[in-house]
Design an enzyme around this catalytic site. Structure first.
Site, PDB file in Angstrom:
ATOM      1  CB  CYS A   1     180.782  20.225   4.987  1.00  0.00           C
ATOM      2  SG  CYS A   1     180.122  19.567   6.539  1.00  0.00           S
TER       3      CYS A   1
ATOM      4  NE  ARG B   1     173.535  14.824   3.982  1.00  0.00           N
ATOM      5  CZ  ARG B   1     172.721  15.472   4.811  1.00  0.00           C
ATOM      6  NH1 ARG B   1     171.417  15.304   4.723  1.00  0.00           N
ATOM      7  NH2 ARG B   1     173.225  16.285   5.722  1.00  0.00           N
TER       8      ARG B   1
HETATM    9 CO    CO Z   1     177.977  20.171   6.834  1.00  0.00          CO
END
Ligand code: CO
Length: 212
Positions: free
Chosen positions: A42, A46
């Site tokens: 993704c 983070r």
């Molecule tokens: Co994500």
């Protein structure tokens, strides 16, 4: 100091640190890349692939998009996949999603997000195909996390169906596919799925998921 300048300064420090450990670090790295891993993750800031896996420059070839999708019409992903499998000869493809994924939450919600809704359509389809399982998970966040796992599974299926993976499996018995999920809360990766090379083109819609 403007925030972006911190990045440039940190880069200078990083170069010096690497050179102090190995004066030929960049010379060696510049020669060629031989990564064993293709990472499909993704875009979320983070979930930095190298940092969470303790890997160094040169080890991971990566592609990141919102909600780590393997969309068969995505020429960007397709090119990365072809280059990684056909030329770099990666041994493993890792699809790594993460709990608390904003893209998956957006897909699960009833809100509108413009162009993003188009991108996330596949996740909505996965939801409709597994409605009961998702609903049984509990509150919205728990449902989203269940959908995160189902989405990773679906992306592995998309990889299996791709002609690039099918060809490499038939000719070279690689790469192995892995489905991982990262937890923002504790930093740990959970090993969810592993698919060894083996499904032939005739059996393309049959999937054997071994325990990881
Ligand atoms: Co994500």
């Amino acid at each position: 100091m403007e925030s972006y300048k911190r990045l440039l300064q940190a880069n200078q420090d990083w170069v010096e640190q690497k050179l102090s450990l190995s004066p030929s670090f960049f010379k060696e790295l510049a020669k060629e890349q031989k990564p064993e891993f293709l990472w499909i993750g993704c875009s979320d800031s983070r979930v930095p692939a190298e940092e969470i896996t303790g890997t160094q420059p040169g080890e991971i070839f990566s592609h990141r998009n919102i909600a780590n999708l393997v969309n068969p019409t995505d020429i960007n992903l397709g090119s990365v996949l072809a280059f990684a499998v056909d030329y770099l000869k990666v041994k493993h493809i890792i699809v790594c999603g993460h709990y608390g994924c904003g893209g998956v939450k957006a897909a699960l919600s009833k809100n509108r997000f413009g162009i993003l809704d188009e991108w996330l359509r596949q996740i909505k389809d996965t939801y409709y195909a597994n409605q009961d399982e998702v609903r049984d998970a509990g509150d919205f966040d728990s449902q989203a996390d269940k959908l995160v796992e189902l989405n990773i599974h679906e992306q592995l299926r998309n990889l299996v169906k791709s002609q690039i993976v099918q060809k490499a499996w038939a000719e070279e018995r690689r790469p192995t596919l892995h489905g991982w999920v990262y937890s923002l809360n504790d930093g740990r990766i959970k090993n969810l799925y592993k698919i060894e090379p083996g499904s032939h083109i005739h059996r393309i819609y049959q999937f054997d998921f071994a325990a990881p």
